[in-house]
Design a protein around this motif. Sequence first.
Motif, mmCIF file in Angstrom:
data_model
loop_
_atom_site.group_PDB
_atom_site.id
_atom_site.type_symbol
_atom_site.label_atom_id
_atom_site.label_comp_id
_atom_site.label_asym_id
_atom_site.label_seq_id
_atom_site.Cartn_x
_atom_site.Cartn_y
_atom_site.Cartn_z
ATOM 1 N N GLN A 39 -3.112 -20.474 26.676
ATOM 2 C CA GLN A 39 -2.281 -19.643 24.622
ATOM 3 C C GLN A 39 -2.742 -18.454 24.469
ATOM 4 O O GLN A 39 -2.105 -18.145 23.701
ATOM 5 C CB GLN A 39 -3.728 -20.500 24.464
ATOM 6 N N ASP A 134 -12.972 -9.153 11.741
ATOM 7 C CA ASP A 134 -12.269 -10.584 11.741
ATOM 8 C C ASP A 134 -11.550 -11.109 12.760
ATOM 9 O O ASP A 134 -11.229 -11.909 12.693
ATOM 10 C CB ASP A 134 -12.622 -10.822 10.437
ATOM 11 N N GLY A 136 -8.331 -10.520 14.032
ATOM 12 C CA GLY A 136 -7.347 -10.826 13.862
ATOM 13 C C GLY A 136 -6.309 -10.601 14.905
ATOM 14 O O GLY A 136 -5.658 -11.244 15.054
ATOM 15 N N ASN A 140 -4.422 -13.359 16.949
ATOM 16 C CA ASN A 140 -3.173 -13.727 16.972
ATOM 17 C C ASN A 140 -2.312 -13.106 18.412
ATOM 18 O O ASN A 140 -1.298 -13.465 18.814
ATOM 19 C CB ASN A 140 -2.049 -11.983 16.087
ATOM 20 N N VAL A 144 -9.284 -14.676 21.619
ATOM 21 C CA VAL A 144 -10.498 -14.992 20.924
ATOM 22 C C VAL A 144 -11.205 -16.177 21.091
ATOM 23 O O VAL A 144 -10.535 -16.990 21.675
ATOM 24 C CB VAL A 144 -11.378 -14.375 20.043
ATOM 25 N N MET B 1 -9.059 -19.792 21.752
ATOM 26 C CA MET B 1 -8.566 -20.100 20.134
ATOM 27 C C MET B 1 -7.689 -20.015 19.150
ATOM 28 O O MET B 1 -6.957 -18.781 19.773
ATOM 29 C CB MET B 1 -9.925 -20.115 18.917
ATOM 30 N N GLU B 2 -5.892 -20.495 18.915
ATOM 31 C CA GLU B 2 -5.065 -20.133 18.712
ATOM 32 C C GLU B 2 -4.553 -20.460 17.364
ATOM 33 O O GLU B 2 -5.117 -20.981 16.612
ATOM 34 C CB GLU B 2 -4.530 -21.034 19.515
ATOM 35 N N LEU B 3 -4.334 -19.336 16.939
ATOM 36 C CA LEU B 3 -3.775 -19.136 15.239
ATOM 37 C C LEU B 3 -3.283 -20.248 14.723
ATOM 38 O O LEU B 3 -3.940 -20.867 13.301
ATOM 39 C CB LEU B 3 -2.957 -18.104 15.287
ATOM 40 N N VAL B 6 -6.544 -23.069 14.194
ATOM 41 C CA VAL B 6 -6.748 -22.561 12.723
ATOM 42 C C VAL B 6 -6.200 -22.420 11.670
ATOM 43 O O VAL B 6 -6.952 -22.838 10.440
ATOM 44 C CB VAL B 6 -7.680 -21.097 13.206
ATOM 45 N N ARG B 38 -8.755 -30.181 19.578
ATOM 46 C CA ARG B 38 -8.716 -28.896 20.708
ATOM 47 C C ARG B 38 -9.498 -27.504 20.356
ATOM 48 O O ARG B 38 -10.340 -27.255 21.081
ATOM 49 C CB ARG B 38 -7.874 -27.815 21.085
ATOM 50 N N MET B 64 -18.510 -23.182 9.741
ATOM 51 C CA MET B 64 -16.640 -22.645 10.654
ATOM 52 C C MET B 64 -15.982 -22.069 9.264
ATOM 53 O O MET B 64 -15.205 -21.006 9.700
ATOM 54 C CB MET B 64 -16.565 -23.371 11.484
ATOM 55 N N HIS B 67 -15.744 -18.647 8.021
ATOM 56 C CA HIS B 67 -15.153 -17.423 8.979
ATOM 57 C C HIS B 67 -13.594 -17.480 9.601
ATOM 58 O O HIS B 67 -13.572 -16.228 10.494
ATOM 59 C CB HIS B 67 -16.330 -17.673 10.887
ATOM 60 N N ALA B 70 -11.351 -16.369 7.338
ATOM 61 C CA ALA B 70 -11.654 -15.017 7.261
ATOM 62 C C ALA B 70 -10.854 -14.155 8.379
ATOM 63 O O ALA B 70 -9.748 -13.147 8.278
ATOM 64 C CB ALA B 70 -13.012 -14.624 7.393
ATOM 65 N N MET B 71 -10.643 -14.565 9.646
ATOM 66 C CA MET B 71 -10.320 -14.920 10.481
ATOM 67 C C MET B 71 -8.894 -14.240 10.669
ATOM 68 O O MET B 71 -7.782 -13.673 10.770
ATOM 69 C CB MET B 71 -10.356 -15.674 11.945
ATOM 70 N N VAL B 72 -8.047 -15.784 9.516
ATOM 71 C CA VAL B 72 -6.402 -16.257 9.280
ATOM 72 C C VAL B 72 -5.646 -15.230 8.543
ATOM 73 O O VAL B 72 -4.769 -14.672 9.186
ATOM 74 C CB VAL B 72 -6.534 -17.244 9.317
ATOM 75 N N ALA B 75 -5.502 -11.670 10.236
ATOM 76 C CA ALA B 75 -4.480 -11.962 11.387
ATOM 77 C C ALA B 75 -3.230 -12.071 10.737
ATOM 78 O O ALA B 75 -2.083 -11.387 11.314
ATOM 79 C CB ALA B 75 -4.623 -13.268 12.673
#
Lengths: 213, 288
Positions: A39, A134, A136, A140, A144, B1-3, B6, B38, B64, B67, B70-72, B75
């Motif tokens: 992935q 965070d 990001g 992308n 992570v 983990m994939e964008l 999420v 997944r 979750m 958190h 915030a990651m998205v 990104a």
Amino acid sequence: MTLRDKLDAQRERSAANPVWRATYEATVAELRRMGFLNQALRAGARFPDFLLPSAADRLVGLSDLLVRGPLVVTFIRGQWCPYCALTLAALEESLPDIQAADGQLVAITPETGGRALAVRQRHGLHYEVLVDVDSGVGLNCGVVFHVPEPYRSSIARAGIDLADRQGNGGGLLPVPAVYVIDRSGLIVRDFMDVDFTRRPDPADIVEALRALG
Amino acid sequence: MELHQVRYFLALCRTLNFTRAAEACNVTQPALTRAIQRLEDELGGPLLYRERSLTQLTPLGRTMMPHLEAMVRAAEAVSQAAADMRRQTPLLRVGLADGLSASLIAGSLAELERRFPGLELHLQSDDQKTLIESLLQGETDAALLLDDGELPERLDRWKLLHEGCRAVFRQGHAFEHEACVKLPALAAETVVRGDGWGGAWVRLGGETHRLRAASWDQAQHMVAVGLGVALLPQHVAVLPGLLGRPVPDAGDMRAVVLAAVNGRMYSPALDGFLKLNRARGFTAALAA
């Protein structure tokens, strides 16, 4: 002593503790089971654009870096990781070769609160450490992962509070991937291993840069 | 983990319905379901209860969600920034709770100005309660607040620094020759007390309520005319003619946090402001 020798020696020291060893093996096996590397962004893909704060309190964008030449990006897990420390120091030693091949180098850490600067000072780094607030950029790139048990507890028992360090309670870490990116933003080479104790030889990174001509 | 996993999860959090979430994400429902499975595998448990008529977040899903959100946001910040820059003049409104100096964030403001030329920048100072209201109303984008344990849930907050205590006195005072001031030495002094000075005062066992000031500035002016010694948080600038020495035994005087409203989209300037200040080490910078 090569980076690989140093990493092997560090792993051997850690693995003398049977609990560490079992946790380490389970973690690597779990990341393999999840098909983690399928992935992640690999060579041939475009590296995602970013704008991240640096240890020097600047906002640094991918395009700012690429105008100066091809780029090596190394993800690190944090100030607390001995394998990252060895890698950062080895890359510092290879910096003249990287620059001679027209390349630049940045490390990307998920840790906030001045830890990027601390890492830079501790290892006397002459390259920039960027803060992936965070995670990001890590998301992308698909590098992570949510730290699985029992590794999560083992990190916590060692007094490493990821939520506090990252300012994000997601419990995530990056795989310490290394990307070589050409001037157009294309990833021309990737190095990644879910085993965080194995890192690319800086000579191979320099070689990938030289191949860009 | 994939964008995309999420993103699908966050769409499910909003809709609590697999069909509608799949529509919102422009994918088939089986594709969305697989992606969620997944993600659940990686996170180590179900994120949603799937019942015939009702989809709900599990405790893990609820934990979750912020958190991952915030990651998205992080990104997507850069592509969002490009779109926003074309649309409007960047604007950033930053609040500082009373008693907090703009020196804390001055460096980050200069960097934003360099990065976003033409940035419209508004600073405001107010009492904590007013600032919180202003944040929630969308009239302030981010604020430096004191962590008094009563900040509302809707505010994301990040610890910037714990500030120690500093004794401030006139030149010529005996403290001038000390590297730091010990608590027993303060007991013999007339201490100017400020309202809302919190724990440090209690730890002093302070009984002298004779001299009270409502601001750091007032306290320092009382010191300047010889009324006593003031206790100030470390970073408050000392007036000319006065000197300061740390009081390590007094412990932390206050904790400063950076706050923004959760769930809201960040403008590029706000994103940059929050990231710059979260990345920095304030405690080390103040000690230097």
